[in-house]
Write a protein that holds these residues in place. Structure first.
Motif, short mmCIF file in Angstrom:
data_model
loop_
_atom_site.label_atom_id
_atom_site.label_comp_id
_atom_site.label_asym_id
_atom_site.label_seq_id
_atom_site.Cartn_x
_atom_site.Cartn_y
_atom_site.Cartn_z
N GLN A 190 1.20 -1.23 0.08
CA GLN A 190 0.24 0.52 -0.02
C GLN A 190 0.81 1.04 -0.18
N HIS A 191 0.43 1.84 -1.02
CA HIS A 191 1.42 3.37 -0.88
C HIS A 191 0.95 4.31 -1.21
N THR A 192 1.34 5.66 -0.27
CA THR A 192 0.41 7.05 -0.90
C THR A 192 1.74 8.24 -0.45
N GLY A 193 1.70 9.13 -1.69
CA GLY A 193 2.69 10.32 -1.87
C GLY A 193 3.18 9.68 -3.09
N LYS A 194 3.99 10.94 -3.15
CA LYS A 194 4.51 10.79 -4.46
C LYS A 194 6.18 10.42 -3.67
N LEU A 195 6.65 9.47 -5.05
CA LEU A 195 7.81 9.21 -4.64
C LEU A 195 8.66 9.02 -5.90
N SER A 196 9.88 9.11 -6.18
CA SER A 196 10.90 8.05 -7.44
C SER A 196 10.66 7.10 -7.26
N ILE A 197 10.57 6.08 -7.99
CA ILE A 197 11.32 4.76 -8.23
C ILE A 197 12.36 4.64 -7.36
N GLN A 198 13.61 5.19 -7.16
CA GLN A 198 14.63 4.66 -6.46
C GLN A 198 14.36 4.89 -5.49
N VAL A 199 13.30 5.96 -4.57
CA VAL A 199 13.22 5.94 -3.31
C VAL A 199 11.71 4.56 -2.80
#
Length: 264
Positions: free
Chosen positions: A218-227
């Motif tokens: 489960q993912h929320t927020g805008k993150l780069s692929i590496q992060v």
């Protein structure tokens, strides 16, 4: 008048309302909060589990397997068993006055509770061996006593304990961990409520210990692929560590129950 009040009393109110204030984490970034595990806390349930992650407290009761599912036309035709889930947040589990007030007005099943129920069923449907319970229902009842962050991870751990306590056949114990990414690009394992609210992203990973798969990310927020990949890898590593501790606890409980009493 308002300006003079703000100048005189502002320092007393500003720390209360500002989430941007400096927050001091009292443990290493890669360390979860203190973990408390228990089983058999609900007497009239087939099995139950209790988990504390810091101040977050969750209890799960399992009822079933129940007799064949009844519908209007008789018994349901499908031979597979099913899992149902009901999640309830206690009105005193909130830490802010506004959240408590909203929880007490028109109390019913909230959208958040409905979503948590759906997620928990989605995690455990491939884990419980439902073929062993044809036409039966395994019902999960979850109560979030206190929510100070990472509530779903605590729910997952408590459900694993409850299923094991109820002797429900499962593929593996399921562990879960939440990782928060702070504004300074730090990875905070098992964030509390304040850390979650200040984070730019949250990732929750649920995985079985003895199966080469993930139950849910489960993912929320805008993150780069590496992060994102780094956070998931860290979550998997910590979840495996917590899962091993949970397995050791269950083995100790099993040995304790199998040990004959000295008075018998």
């Amino acid at each position: 008048m308002e300006r003079r009040i703000s100048q005189r009393y502002g320092p007393f109110f500003e720390p209360i309302h500002s989430l941007e204030r400096e927050y001091q984490r009292t443990r290493p970034n890669n360390a979860p909060r203190s973990l408390v595990l228990n089983t058999g806390t609900v007497v009239d349930a087939a099995g139950s589990g209790y988990v504390e992650l810091g101040k977050t407290k969750v209890i799960v009761a399992v009822q079933g397997p129940r007799p064949p599912i009844r519908i209007r036309g008789g018994v349901e035709n499908t031979m597979n068993g099913r899992i149902t889930c009901e999640v309830v947040k206690s009105s005193f589990c909130y830490y802010s006055y506004e959240s408590t007030r909203m929880a007490n007005v028109g109390r019913g099943v909230s959208e958040e509770e409905r979503l948590l129920s759906t997620r928990l069923v989605r995690v455990f449907e491939p884990i419980v061996i439902l073929d062993k319970y044809p036409k039966c229902s395994i019902d999960l009842y979850v109560v979030i006593l206190e929510d100070d962050g990472s509530a779903f991870a605590a729910m997952t751990l408590a459900t694993s304990l409850a299923l094991a306590d109820a002797s429900i056949e499962i593929i593996s114990v399921v562990s879960s961990v939440t990782v928060a990414i702070s504004t300074k690009q730090e990875y905070l394992v098992d964030p509390d409520r304040t850390e979650s609210e200040c984070a730019v992203g949250l990732i929750t990973v649920s995985l079985p210990l003895h199966a080469a798969q993930l139950c849910e990310i489960q993912h929320t927020g805008k993150l780069s692929i590496q992060v994102w990949l780094s956070a998931v890898q860290l979550a998997v590593e910590v979840a495996q560590t917590i899962g091993n501790s949970m397995c050791q606890f269950l083995l100790q409980e099993m040995e304790k129950n199998e040990t004959p009493s000295l008075c018998s």
